[in-house]
Enzyme design. Structure first.
Site, PDB file in Angstrom:
ATOM      1  N   ARG A 168     -19.702  13.362  18.160  1.00 16.56           N
ATOM      2  CA  ARG A 168     -21.076  13.619  18.597  1.00 16.56           C
ATOM      3  C   ARG A 168     -21.051  14.627  19.739  1.00 16.56           C
ATOM      4  O   ARG A 168     -20.182  14.559  20.618  1.00 16.56           O
ATOM      5  CB  ARG A 168     -21.744  12.322  19.065  1.00 16.56           C
ATOM      6  N   ASP A 169     -22.008  15.546  19.719  1.00 19.09           N
ATOM      7  CA  ASP A 169     -22.094  16.541  20.790  1.00 19.09           C
ATOM      8  C   ASP A 169     -22.407  15.827  22.107  1.00 19.09           C
ATOM      9  O   ASP A 169     -23.245  14.919  22.162  1.00 19.09           O
ATOM     10  CB  ASP A 169     -23.179  17.572  20.470  1.00 19.09           C
ATOM     11  N   ILE A 170     -21.734  16.245  23.166  1.00 21.18           N
ATOM     12  CA  ILE A 170     -21.917  15.612  24.474  1.00 21.18           C
ATOM     13  C   ILE A 170     -23.304  15.906  25.045  1.00 21.18           C
ATOM     14  O   ILE A 170     -23.789  15.194  25.919  1.00 21.18           O
ATOM     15  CB  ILE A 170     -20.799  16.111  25.436  1.00 21.18           C
ATOM     16  N   VAL A 184     -17.444  27.128  23.401  1.00 21.38           N
ATOM     17  CA  VAL A 184     -16.086  26.675  23.078  1.00 21.38           C
ATOM     18  C   VAL A 184     -15.532  27.583  21.981  1.00 21.38           C
ATOM     19  O   VAL A 184     -16.101  27.662  20.888  1.00 21.38           O
ATOM     20  CB  VAL A 184     -16.066  25.206  22.610  1.00 21.38           C
ATOM     21  N   HIS A 207     -16.594  25.663  15.164  1.00 26.68           N
ATOM     22  CA  HIS A 207     -17.173  24.340  14.918  1.00 26.68           C
ATOM     23  C   HIS A 207     -18.545  24.508  14.311  1.00 26.68           C
ATOM     24  O   HIS A 207     -19.246  25.484  14.562  1.00 26.68           O
ATOM     25  CB  HIS A 207     -17.269  23.525  16.220  1.00 26.68           C
TER      26      HIS A 207
HETATM   27  P1  DGP Z   1     -21.142  26.057  21.302  1.00 24.25           P
HETATM   28  O1  DGP Z   1     -22.182  26.530  22.269  1.00 24.25           O
HETATM   29  O2  DGP Z   1     -21.570  26.361  19.863  1.00 24.25           O
HETATM   30  O3  DGP Z   1     -19.765  26.586  21.630  1.00 24.25           O
HETATM   31  O4  DGP Z   1     -21.142  24.478  21.406  1.00 24.25           O
HETATM   32  C1  DGP Z   1     -20.120  23.716  21.971  1.00 24.25           C
HETATM   33  C2  DGP Z   1     -20.636  22.309  22.069  1.00 24.25           C
HETATM   34  O5  DGP Z   1     -19.570  21.470  22.429  1.00 24.25           O
HETATM   35  C3  DGP Z   1     -21.733  22.094  23.105  1.00 24.25           C
HETATM   36  O6  DGP Z   1     -22.966  21.802  22.441  1.00 24.25           O
HETATM   37  C4  DGP Z   1     -21.278  20.906  23.925  1.00 24.25           C
HETATM   38  C5  DGP Z   1     -20.090  20.369  23.158  1.00 24.25           C
HETATM   39  N1  DGP Z   1     -19.022  19.877  23.989  1.00 24.25           N
HETATM   40  C6  DGP Z   1     -18.383  20.560  24.970  1.00 24.25           C
HETATM   41  N2  DGP Z   1     -17.446  19.784  25.549  1.00 24.25           N
HETATM   42  C7  DGP Z   1     -17.507  18.582  24.915  1.00 24.25           C
HETATM   43  C8  DGP Z   1     -16.780  17.365  25.074  1.00 24.25           C
HETATM   44  O7  DGP Z   1     -15.882  17.210  25.898  1.00 24.25           O
HETATM   45  N3  DGP Z   1     -17.138  16.327  24.253  1.00 24.25           N
HETATM   46  C9  DGP Z   1     -18.123  16.469  23.302  1.00 24.25           C
HETATM   47  N4  DGP Z   1     -18.381  15.394  22.538  1.00 24.25           N
HETATM   48  N5  DGP Z   1     -18.811  17.607  23.126  1.00 24.25           N
HETATM   49  C10 DGP Z   1     -18.514  18.650  23.932  1.00 24.25           C
END
Ligand code: DGP
Length: 115
Positions: free
Chosen positions: A30-32, A97, A101
């Site tokens: 799940r997105d954080i 990131v 993804h």
């Molecule tokens: P993007 O902007 O497309 O690179 O999205 C990266 C997503 O990754 C962002 O919506 C937040 C998520 N994210 C970043 N760090 C973490 C983490 O440590 N855990 C989780 N579950 N999601 C994360």
């Protein structure tokens, strides 16, 4: 493996995150910072940084990501109502990131294209 990559660290268990699913190609968390009631990230195990120049193995991983996303949409109960799959690539897309993804968003009306 990129030593400074958050998703590689999650894959390797160095950063905690509950994987909803994991197989030889990809994993799902799940997105954080969820932007919708359902906001999952489908992440390839291999550290793919961009779509051009994919190896045959990486192409298979990308295919598996989409297949997994469809299955997760059904598990999350949004296959009937609809959902959006998003890849942010590069600065203008606010990619944060640098490990490929898929965002799977759903559970509410998402508005017009990509909004
Ligand atoms: P993007 O902007 O497309 O690179 O999205 C990266 C997503 O990754 C962002 O919506 C937040 C998520 N994210 C970043 N760090 C973490 C983490 O440590 N855990 C989780 N579950 N999601 C994360």
């Amino acid at each position: 493996m990129a030593s400074d990559c958050i998703f590689c660290k999650i894959r390797d268990g160095e950063i905690p995150a509950d994987a909803l699913r994991r197989d030889e190609r990809c994993f799902v968390i799940r997105d954080i910072n969820p932007r919708a009631p359902v906001h999952l990230l489908v992440i390839p195990n291999s550290h793919i940084t961009s779509l051009p120049g994919l190896t045959p193995d990486e192409r298979e991983a990308v295919g598996a990501m989409f297949s997994t996303a469809g299955e997760m949409a059904a598990i999350e109960g949004v296959d009937g109502s609809g959902y959006r799959l998003v890849v942010n690539q590069g600065r203008d897309a606010d990619q944060s990131v640098s490990h490929l993804h898929l965002h799977l968003l759903g559970g509410k009306p998402l508005g017009g294209m990509c909004s």
